[in-house]
Design a protein around this motif. Structure first.
Motif, PDB file in Angstrom:
ATOM      1  N   VAL A   1       0.835  -1.207   0.000  1.00  0.00           N
ATOM      2  CA  VAL A   1       0.000   0.000   0.000  1.00  0.00           C
ATOM      3  C   VAL A   1       0.869   1.256   0.000  1.00  0.00           C
ATOM      4  CG1 VAL A   1      -1.807   1.284   1.203  1.00  0.00           C
ATOM      5  CG2 VAL A   1      -1.909  -1.212   1.113  1.00  0.00           C
ATOM      6  N   ILE A   2       1.704   1.447   1.038  1.00  0.00           N
ATOM      7  CA  ILE A   2       2.574   2.641   1.062  1.00  0.00           C
ATOM      8  C   ILE A   2       4.045   2.278   1.267  1.00  0.00           C
ATOM      9  CG2 ILE A   2       0.677   4.087   1.910  1.00  0.00           C
ATOM     10  CD1 ILE A   2       2.191   4.189   4.638  1.00  0.00           C
ATOM     11  N   GLY A   3       4.359   0.986   1.235  1.00  0.00           N
ATOM     12  CA  GLY A   3       5.763   0.582   1.343  1.00  0.00           C
ATOM     13  C   GLY A   3       6.167   0.012   2.672  1.00  0.00           C
ATOM     14  N   SER A   4       5.318   0.157   3.700  1.00  0.00           N
ATOM     15  CA  SER A   4       5.586  -0.442   5.005  1.00  0.00           C
ATOM     16  C   SER A   4       4.287  -0.484   5.795  1.00  0.00           C
ATOM     17  CB  SER A   4       6.661   0.345   5.777  1.00  0.00           C
ATOM     18  OG  SER A   4       6.235   1.671   6.042  1.00  0.00           O
ATOM     19  N   TRP A   5       4.258  -1.274   6.863  1.00  0.00           N
ATOM     20  CA  TRP A   5       3.067  -1.376   7.706  1.00  0.00           C
ATOM     21  C   TRP A   5       2.761  -0.024   8.345  1.00  0.00           C
ATOM     22  CZ3 TRP A   5       3.183  -6.500  11.012  1.00  0.00           C
ATOM     23  CH2 TRP A   5       3.361  -7.591  10.160  1.00  0.00           C
ATOM     24  N   PHE A   6       1.474   0.221   8.598  1.00  0.00           N
ATOM     25  CA  PHE A   6       1.079   1.482   9.226  1.00  0.00           C
ATOM     26  C   PHE A   6      -0.269   1.323   9.916  1.00  0.00           C
ATOM     27  CE2 PHE A   6      -0.915   1.578   5.042  1.00  0.00           C
ATOM     28  CZ  PHE A   6      -2.179   2.122   5.289  1.00  0.00           C
ATOM     29  N   PHE A   7      -0.599   2.305  10.761  1.00  0.00           N
ATOM     30  CA  PHE A   7      -1.949   2.383  11.296  1.00  0.00           C
ATOM     31  C   PHE A   7      -2.417   3.824  11.253  1.00  0.00           C
ATOM     32  CE2 PHE A   7       0.650   2.874  15.147  1.00  0.00           C
ATOM     33  CZ  PHE A   7       0.022   3.900  15.839  1.00  0.00           C
ATOM     34  N   VAL A   8      -3.734   3.990  11.286  1.00  0.00           N
ATOM     35  CA  VAL A   8      -4.359   5.309  11.250  1.00  0.00           C
ATOM     36  C   VAL A   8      -5.187   5.490  12.511  1.00  0.00           C
ATOM     37  CG1 VAL A   8      -6.032   6.787  10.051  1.00  0.00           C
ATOM     38  CG2 VAL A   8      -4.383   5.432   8.729  1.00  0.00           C
ATOM     39  N   MET A   9      -5.024   6.638  13.150  1.00  0.00           N
ATOM     40  CA  MET A   9      -5.768   6.949  14.366  1.00  0.00           C
ATOM     41  C   MET A   9      -6.280   8.380  14.285  1.00  0.00           C
ATOM     42  SD  MET A   9      -2.579   7.307  17.076  1.00  0.00           S
ATOM     43  CE  MET A   9      -1.117   8.270  16.674  1.00  0.00           C
ATOM     44  N   ASP A  10      -7.155   8.734  15.207  1.00  0.00           N
ATOM     45  CA  ASP A  10      -7.646  10.107  15.276  1.00  0.00           C
ATOM     46  C   ASP A  10      -6.525  11.065  15.645  1.00  0.00           C
ATOM     47  OD1 ASP A  10     -10.295  10.063  14.531  1.00  0.00           O
ATOM     48  OD2 ASP A  10     -11.064   9.751  16.556  1.00  0.00           O
ATOM     49  N   LEU A  11      -6.593  12.272  15.118  1.00  0.00           N
ATOM     50  CA  LEU A  11      -5.752  13.355  15.611  1.00  0.00           C
ATOM     51  C   LEU A  11      -6.485  13.996  16.791  1.00  0.00           C
ATOM     52  CD1 LEU A  11      -3.750  15.976  13.630  1.00  0.00           C
ATOM     53  CD2 LEU A  11      -5.173  16.692  15.526  1.00  0.00           C
ATOM     54  N   VAL A  12      -5.859  13.991  17.948  1.00  0.00           N
ATOM     55  CA  VAL A  12      -6.457  14.562  19.160  1.00  0.00           C
ATOM     56  C   VAL A  12      -5.968  15.992  19.317  1.00  0.00           C
ATOM     57  CG1 VAL A  12      -6.675  14.349  21.666  1.00  0.00           C
ATOM     58  CG2 VAL A  12      -6.585  12.290  20.244  1.00  0.00           C
ATOM     59  N   GLU A  13      -6.899  16.931  19.330  1.00  0.00           N
ATOM     60  CA  GLU A  13      -6.543  18.339  19.464  1.00  0.00           C
ATOM     61  C   GLU A  13      -6.322  18.675  20.945  1.00  0.00           C
ATOM     62  OE1 GLU A  13      -5.913  20.287  17.066  1.00  0.00           O
ATOM     63  OE2 GLU A  13      -6.908  19.432  15.304  1.00  0.00           O
ATOM     64  N   GLY A  14      -5.246  19.352  21.240  1.00  0.00           N
ATOM     65  CA  GLY A  14      -4.944  19.738  22.611  1.00  0.00           C
ATOM     66  C   GLY A  14      -3.558  20.341  22.693  1.00  0.00           C
ATOM     67  N   ARG A  15      -2.972  20.298  23.884  1.00  0.00           N
ATOM     68  CA  ARG A  15      -1.660  20.904  24.105  1.00  0.00           C
ATOM     69  C   ARG A  15      -0.626  19.846  24.470  1.00  0.00           C
ATOM     70  NH1 ARG A  15      -2.724  25.081  28.742  1.00  0.00           N
ATOM     71  NH2 ARG A  15      -4.102  23.391  29.371  1.00  0.00           N
ATOM     72  N   ILE A  16       0.569  20.006  23.944  1.00  0.00           N
ATOM     73  CA  ILE A  16       1.707  19.168  24.320  1.00  0.00           C
ATOM     74  C   ILE A  16       2.731  20.076  24.998  1.00  0.00           C
ATOM     75  CG2 ILE A  16       3.633  17.752  23.513  1.00  0.00           C
ATOM     76  CD1 ILE A  16       1.840  16.719  21.295  1.00  0.00           C
ATOM     77  N   PHE A  17       3.199  19.663  26.162  1.00  0.00           N
ATOM     78  CA  PHE A  17       4.183  20.429  26.928  1.00  0.00           C
ATOM     79  C   PHE A  17       5.538  19.737  26.837  1.00  0.00           C
ATOM     80  CE2 PHE A  17       0.081  21.367  28.832  1.00  0.00           C
ATOM     81  CZ  PHE A  17       0.111  22.752  28.932  1.00  0.00           C
ATOM     82  N   TRP A  18       6.562  20.508  26.499  1.00  0.00           N
ATOM     83  CA  TRP A  18       7.912  19.951  26.355  1.00  0.00           C
ATOM     84  C   TRP A  18       8.741  20.145  27.616  1.00  0.00           C
ATOM     85  CZ3 TRP A  18       9.122  17.250  21.947  1.00  0.00           C
ATOM     86  CH2 TRP A  18       8.176  17.326  20.916  1.00  0.00           C
ATOM     87  N   ASP A  19       8.139  20.761  28.620  1.00  0.00           N
ATOM     88  CA  ASP A  19       8.832  21.035  29.880  1.00  0.00           C
ATOM     89  C   ASP A  19       8.072  20.338  30.998  1.00  0.00           C
ATOM     90  OD1 ASP A  19      10.095  22.183  32.094  1.00  0.00           O
ATOM     91  OD2 ASP A  19       8.784  23.941  32.044  1.00  0.00           O
ATOM     92  N   ALA A  20       8.740  19.423  31.700  1.00  0.00           N
ATOM     93  CA  ALA A  20       8.079  18.659  32.763  1.00  0.00           C
ATOM     94  C   ALA A  20       7.635  19.535  33.922  1.00  0.00           C
ATOM     95  CB  ALA A  20       9.011  17.559  33.277  1.00  0.00           C
TER      96      ALA A  20
END
Length: 354
Positions: A108-127
């Motif tokens: 299909v695209i050259g390797s195995w894959f999965f598709v999931m929902d994109l979850v809208e929100g915030r990601i913090f890079w500082d603990a």
């Protein structure tokens, strides 16, 4: 390890990660309920191990995560395991993106894959959650704590994950694995602290050997928080998940209290009270309360083990850089980080030794 801007956001699909978009659209039309194109694809800057893409249609946004193209080490980049664990946990009400489908056909695209929902929100890079007001930071920390505790209290068999890994002996196997990788990579060099840890760790394994679903890389930047509330909407990046020792998994997360800010976004050396953050003892106590424990007597060992594992990973990156797959400047930087983490790991071991 790097600035947040190096990994946040999207870019046009990199040349080496391009694929037949029409073939993907045909697969999604057949396998993703409610799919309706046209489809726009770009690539997340992160997802360094498994290339990760944002898929947008007029009515929905998805995420595609795939094995990298080309020849791979056996068992590496197991996207099928990521899809399986997230699908199972989602059915149990744990915060993960909804899985729409897994493709194990390389055509299909050259390797195995999965598709999931994109979850809208915030990601913090500082603990330490410096981007939120001081009086809200403890609540964000507590949300992380509660989410990991909840994961560790899910019965693997009850959610169909009873065979997701070997039952027992997790830390011993990990010590042996990473010791072997460190010792066998002569080009990356040796370090006295790592040599001592290779000898010391197998002789000080904890007597307890609990088994739970473990994430393997649970930290702030692998979580999506609600746009305005201290609430975890989704836990991402399950590549290292397995059945393992929950205390080792928690200690990897709690390692942030003993890591400097420039390594894994640690919060060591900060005035925690002044910044509205709990200290390590309170954080451990909260986890223990949620998981029915009286305490973690082997915490220093578990943190030494996790720092050792992380140092071994850095050692491997240093070796690959030294072989010419990266610039000499990167090799030097990795060597410097490897040495610092190895020395930090031995400091934790010395706390155990008294």
């Amino acid at each position: 390890m790097a600035d947040a801007h190096d990994f946040a956001g999207t870019v046009p699909v990199r040349e080496q990660h391009r694929f037949d978009q029409a073939a993907l659209e045909r697969w999604m039309a057949q396998n993703v309920e409610g799919y309706a194109g046209p489809l726009t694809v770009d690539q997340f800057k992160g997802g360094q191990s498994n290339p990760t893409y944002r898929l947008r249609t007029p009515g929905h946004s998805y995420v595609l995560r795939r094995k990298p193209p080309g020849e791979l080490l056996k068992g590496a980049h197991a996207v099928e395991r990521e899809a399986r664990v997230m699908a199972a946990l989602g059915q149990a009400g744990f915060p993960v993106p909804r899985i729409h489908g897994l493709c194990t056909d390389d055509a299909v695209i050259g390797s195995w894959f999965f598709v999931m929902d994109l979850v809208e929100g915030r990601i913090f890079w500082d603990a330490g959650f410096a981007d939120v007001p001081r009086d809200e930071r403890a609540a964000y920390m507590d949300a992380m704590n509660a989410t990991l505790a909840r994961l560790h209290t899910i019965d693997p068999k009850a959610v169909g994950l009873g065979d997701y890994g070997k039952a027992g002996g997790y830390v011993a196997r990990q010590v042996a694995r990473w010791s072997g990788q460190y010792l066998n990579d002569e080009l990356a060099g040796r370090h006295p602290a790592m040599d001592r840890l290779v000898d010391w760790l197998p002789r000080h394994l904890p007597a307890t050997d609990d088994v739970a679903i473990t994430h393997g890389d649970f930290r702030a930047d692998n979580l999506i928080f609600h746009p305005t509330e201290p609430r975890v909407l989704a836990v991402l990046d399950w590549e290292l998940s397995t059945l393992g020792d929950p205390l080792a998994d928690f200690a990897y997360h709690a390692m942030m209290f003993r890591m400097p800010p420039d390594i894994l976004g640690g919060i060591a050396g900060r005035d925690l009270a002044a910044q509205g953050l709990p200290d390590e003892a309170a954080y451990v106590q909260a986890y223990c309360r949620r998981t029915g424990r009286n305490g973690i007597g082997d915490l220093d060992f578990y943190i030494a083990f996790n720092m050792f594992r992380f140092a071994a990973i850095l050692h491997g990156v240093k070796g690959r850089a030294a072989r010419g797959t990266a610039s000499s400047a990167e090799a030097h930087a990795m060597g410097e980080r490897f040495a610092r983490v190895a020395e930090l790991a031995w400091e934790q071991a010395e706390r155990v030794r008294g």
